[in-house]
Design an enzyme around this catalytic site. Structure first.
Site, mmCIF file in Angstrom:
data_model
loop_
_atom_site.group_PDB
_atom_site.id
_atom_site.type_symbol
_atom_site.label_atom_id
_atom_site.label_comp_id
_atom_site.label_asym_id
_atom_site.label_seq_id
_atom_site.Cartn_x
_atom_site.Cartn_y
_atom_site.Cartn_z
ATOM 1 N N ARG A 89 31.105 3.543 -53.021
ATOM 2 C CA ARG A 89 29.707 3.708 -53.462
ATOM 3 C C ARG A 89 29.518 5.067 -54.143
ATOM 4 N NH1 ARG A 89 26.667 7.287 -52.838
ATOM 5 N NH2 ARG A 89 26.858 7.310 -50.585
ATOM 6 N N GLY A 129 28.515 18.079 -62.428
ATOM 7 C CA GLY A 129 28.818 19.362 -61.807
ATOM 8 C C GLY A 129 27.584 20.221 -61.610
ATOM 9 N N THR A 131 26.914 21.656 -57.887
ATOM 10 C CA THR A 131 27.244 22.543 -56.769
ATOM 11 C C THR A 131 28.327 23.549 -57.174
ATOM 12 O OG1 THR A 131 26.797 20.700 -55.286
ATOM 13 C CG2 THR A 131 28.011 22.548 -54.355
ATOM 14 N N GLU A 132 28.201 24.753 -56.635
ATOM 15 C CA GLU A 132 29.197 25.807 -56.913
ATOM 16 C C GLU A 132 29.800 26.288 -55.602
ATOM 17 O OE1 GLU A 132 27.118 28.745 -59.233
ATOM 18 O OE2 GLU A 132 26.950 27.354 -60.932
ATOM 19 N N GLY A 136 25.143 25.967 -52.920
ATOM 20 C CA GLY A 136 25.099 24.544 -52.613
ATOM 21 C C GLY A 136 23.671 24.045 -52.553
ATOM 22 N N ALA A 241 20.393 9.344 -57.403
ATOM 23 C CA ALA A 241 21.580 9.114 -56.569
ATOM 24 C C ALA A 241 21.199 8.981 -55.098
ATOM 25 C CB ALA A 241 22.579 10.238 -56.771
ATOM 26 N N ARG A 242 20.214 9.757 -54.676
ATOM 27 C CA ARG A 242 19.769 9.654 -53.274
ATOM 28 C C ARG A 242 19.230 8.259 -52.989
ATOM 29 N NH1 ARG A 242 16.732 15.390 -53.862
ATOM 30 N NH2 ARG A 242 18.571 16.642 -53.379
ATOM 31 N N GLU A 362 23.977 15.344 -51.777
ATOM 32 C CA GLU A 362 22.676 14.914 -52.320
ATOM 33 C C GLU A 362 21.528 15.438 -51.466
ATOM 34 O OE1 GLU A 362 22.727 13.490 -55.092
ATOM 35 O OE2 GLU A 362 24.735 12.636 -55.201
ATOM 36 N N THR A 364 21.261 18.203 -48.013
ATOM 37 C CA THR A 364 21.641 18.083 -46.604
ATOM 38 C C THR A 364 20.456 17.552 -45.796
ATOM 39 O OG1 THR A 364 20.877 20.296 -46.071
ATOM 40 C CG2 THR A 364 23.169 20.105 -46.808
HETATM 41 C C1 LIG Z 1 32.534 14.670 -50.473
HETATM 42 C C2 LIG Z 1 31.512 15.442 -51.252
HETATM 43 C C3 LIG Z 1 31.232 15.090 -52.564
HETATM 44 C C4 LIG Z 1 30.313 15.835 -53.319
HETATM 45 N N1 LIG Z 1 30.083 15.496 -54.645
HETATM 46 C C5 LIG Z 1 29.313 16.315 -55.412
HETATM 47 C C6 LIG Z 1 29.173 16.078 -56.819
HETATM 48 O O1 LIG Z 1 29.691 15.078 -57.369
HETATM 49 N N2 LIG Z 1 28.469 16.961 -57.573
HETATM 50 C C7 LIG Z 1 27.874 18.061 -57.020
HETATM 51 O O2 LIG Z 1 27.256 18.830 -57.763
HETATM 52 N N3 LIG Z 1 27.981 18.317 -55.680
HETATM 53 C C8 LIG Z 1 28.686 17.480 -54.872
HETATM 54 N N4 LIG Z 1 28.812 17.721 -53.518
HETATM 55 C C9 LIG Z 1 28.236 18.957 -52.967
HETATM 56 C C10 LIG Z 1 27.026 18.734 -52.067
HETATM 57 O O3 LIG Z 1 25.926 18.324 -52.821
HETATM 58 C C11 LIG Z 1 26.802 20.051 -51.301
HETATM 59 O O4 LIG Z 1 27.835 20.135 -50.336
HETATM 60 C C12 LIG Z 1 25.453 20.129 -50.624
HETATM 61 O O5 LIG Z 1 24.432 20.288 -51.590
HETATM 62 C C13 LIG Z 1 25.364 21.291 -49.610
HETATM 63 O O6 LIG Z 1 25.848 22.462 -50.161
HETATM 64 P P1 LIG Z 1 26.928 23.333 -49.338
HETATM 65 O O7 LIG Z 1 27.995 22.437 -48.881
HETATM 66 O O8 LIG Z 1 27.290 24.478 -50.210
HETATM 67 O O9 LIG Z 1 26.167 23.844 -48.045
HETATM 68 P P2 LIG Z 1 25.175 25.086 -47.930
HETATM 69 O O10 LIG Z 1 24.090 24.985 -48.948
HETATM 70 O O11 LIG Z 1 25.957 26.348 -47.864
HETATM 71 O O12 LIG Z 1 24.539 24.797 -46.493
HETATM 72 C C14 LIG Z 1 25.234 25.034 -45.269
HETATM 73 C C15 LIG Z 1 24.257 24.700 -44.125
HETATM 74 O O13 LIG Z 1 23.100 25.550 -44.221
HETATM 75 C C16 LIG Z 1 21.934 24.761 -44.258
HETATM 76 N N5 LIG Z 1 20.904 25.386 -45.069
HETATM 77 C C17 LIG Z 1 20.979 25.831 -46.361
HETATM 78 N N6 LIG Z 1 19.787 26.301 -46.766
HETATM 79 C C18 LIG Z 1 18.939 26.165 -45.708
HETATM 80 C C19 LIG Z 1 17.562 26.463 -45.497
HETATM 81 N N7 LIG Z 1 16.773 26.968 -46.456
HETATM 82 N N8 LIG Z 1 17.030 26.191 -44.277
HETATM 83 C C20 LIG Z 1 17.781 25.628 -43.294
HETATM 84 N N9 LIG Z 1 19.078 25.315 -43.432
HETATM 85 C C21 LIG Z 1 19.650 25.590 -44.623
HETATM 86 C C22 LIG Z 1 22.390 23.446 -44.879
HETATM 87 O O14 LIG Z 1 21.475 22.393 -44.612
HETATM 88 C C23 LIG Z 1 23.729 23.262 -44.223
HETATM 89 O O15 LIG Z 1 23.546 22.745 -42.915
HETATM 90 C C24 LIG Z 1 29.665 16.947 -52.730
HETATM 91 C C25 LIG Z 1 29.926 17.279 -51.384
HETATM 92 C C26 LIG Z 1 30.832 16.531 -50.652
HETATM 93 C C27 LIG Z 1 31.102 16.908 -49.221
#
Ligand SMILES: Cc1cc2nc3c(=O)[nH]c(=O)nc-3n(C[C@H](O)[C@H](O)[C@H](O)COP(=O)(O)OP(=O)(O)OC[C@H]3O[C@@H](n4cnc5c(N)ncnc54)[C@H](O)[C@@H]3O)c2cc1C
Length: 383
Positions: A89, A129, A131-132, A136, A241-242, A362, A364
């Site tokens: 999916r 692309g 996420t960095e 995130g 996507a969500r 998409e 957290t």
């Molecule tokens: C298998 C997989 C596929 C993916 N595919 C894509 C893709 O195709 N394209 C793309 O662009 N991205 C993609 N992603 C990235 C995904 O969207 C990010 O992982 C996600 O947005 C979270 O970012 P992060 O992992 O950097 O976590 P972070 O943003 O660092 O967060 C870490 C923790 O802190 C919490 N947090 C952050 N800010 C706050 C706040 N203000 N208050 C409370 N809690 C907070 C978060 O909820 C989380 O629990 C993918 C990720 C995975 C795992």
């Protein structure tokens, strides 16, 4: 099972799409998915044309070779694909709801003609692309930069966790410019653009996840998506996507539930099937309730989307509620299967691990809670 009979509310066409995707998944995916997961591979090149032939790539988009189905039909397809595996999916979501939707919504006529028919047929693969490595949940603060050099654009930065990254023919890359965040159509093979796979994942193993590097990537003026400026560009795609996820999660949960019911009615301990014990029945009953509610939520949000009235808060509600429900169902199913629940002989632990990624990408769980919190109170708790 399915006490509420939610699918009775589907139209004939939606049911036909459901049955077509179910049959495809049973024949082409189910026999091989555990192996792909174990090996950490996803045969994207092989599957893309098959998914394209079924009309599943960008299926809810209009024109340019896309099927143009209803949002509910698209959702039902996502549900059936994710009943096989969240990686499958994810492939379809990223291709259709992220890469293709970005070009369809914000692209020039030339970009649409160049890319959409090939992406819809599965001849080409796309990625998205945003996420960095260091940005995130807060993509508005992204570090990737695009600067003008004459009429060209020059991109520098890195993108992380990008589904389909290393197999993509085209990447939609978001970067900060002097005018705000803009999207760029980057063909693979552009000098300075490289993709490297992320390994050692314990979740979404049957999915390609990559890191993109942009090192002085020079693009012509017409590589920018003309109709998106600011964070609302990528966020508009994420909402698409969500929407697929809130259906898909129901499929993953359903697969775990079905495995648990089958196991509970055949596995015997203390002289009778474990499903005859009240504690097991309580688990199964809660799963039925959770999946029935999730199915209703998906259908309701889908009908709102087809009416054109759906809000991002409603999509957040569905993504949050349904992924949480599916994960709870998967965890309970895992306990019913006992030791067998930890092997790839059954689908449960695979779905359970996959859903940990689905909970995170998409937006957290926390991001969607904050979105709802803001809608409820009018107060922004994001920063
Ligand atoms: C298998 C997989 C596929 C993916 N595919 C894509 C893709 O195709 N394209 C793309 O662009 N991205 C993609 N992603 C990235 C995904 O969207 C990010 O992982 C996600 O947005 C979270 O970012 P992060 O992992 O950097 O976590 P972070 O943003 O660092 O967060 C870490 C923790 O802190 C919490 N947090 C952050 N800010 C706050 C706040 N203000 N208050 C409370 N809690 C907070 C978060 O909820 C989380 O629990 C993918 C990720 C995975 C795992």
């Amino acid at each position: 099972m399915d006490v509420l009979r939610v699918d009775d509310r589907l139209t004939g066409e939606e049911r036909m799409i459901r049955d077509t995707v179910r049959a495809f998944v049973a024949e082409r995916i189910a026999p091989r998915i555990a192996g792909w997961f174990e090996e950490g591979v996803f045969p994207a090149r092989e599957l893309a044309p098959e998914l394209g032939k079924l009309g599943l790539l960008g299926m809810h988009l209009d024109g340019y070779g896309c099927a143009g189905t209803s949002a509910v039909a698209y959702g039902v397809a996502c549900r059936e694909l994710e009943a096989a595996d969240s990686g499958l999916r994810s492939f379809v979501s990223v291709q259709g709801s992220l890469a293709m939707a970005a070009i369809r919504k914000y692209g020039s006529e030339e970009q649409k003609r160049q890319w959409l028919p090939r992406l819809a047929s599965g001849e080409a693969i796309g990625c998205f692309g945003l996420t960095e490595p260091d940005r995130g949940s807060d993509p508005g603060d992204m570090l990737t930069r695009a600067r003008r050099d004459g009429s060209d654009w020059v991109l520098n930065g890195a993108k992380m966790w990008i589904t389909n990254g290393s197999v993509a023919d085209v990447a939609v890359v978001w970067a900060r410019t002097d005018e705000g965040i803009r999207g760029f159509v980057v063909p693979a093979g552009t000098p300075g653009f490289t993709a490297r796979d992320i390994h050692r994942k314990m979740s979404l193993r049957a999915s390609v996840t990559s890191e993109l590097s942009l090192d002085d990537v020079r693009l012509p003026a017409d590589a920018v998506l003309p109709d998106a400026t600011g964070l609302k560009g990528p966020l508009g795609c994420l909402s698409e996507a969500r929407y697929g996820i809130l259906w898909g999660a129901v499929g993953a949960g359903r697969a775990c539930y079905e495995a648990a019911v089958e196991y509970a009615t055949t596995r015997e301990q203390f002289g009778k099937p474990i499903g005859a014990f009240q504690l097991t029945q309580e688990k199964l009953a809660w799963m039925e309730v959770a999946l029935g509610q999730a199915g209703l939520t998906a259908l309701h949000v889908g009908r709102l989307k087809d009416e054109g009235t759906v809000t991002p808060q409603q999509v957040s509600f569905g993504k949050l509620a349904n992924v949480r429900a599916a994960l709870d169902v998967a965890r309970q199913a895992r306990t019913i299967l006992g030791a067998n629940g930890i092997t790839l002989e059954y689908p449960v632990i695979r779905h359970m691990n996959n859903l940990e990624s689905v909970l995170t990408y998409e937006g957290t769980q926390e991001v969607h809670l904050l979105t709802l919190g803001k809608a409820i109170t009018g107060l922004d708790a994001f920063r």
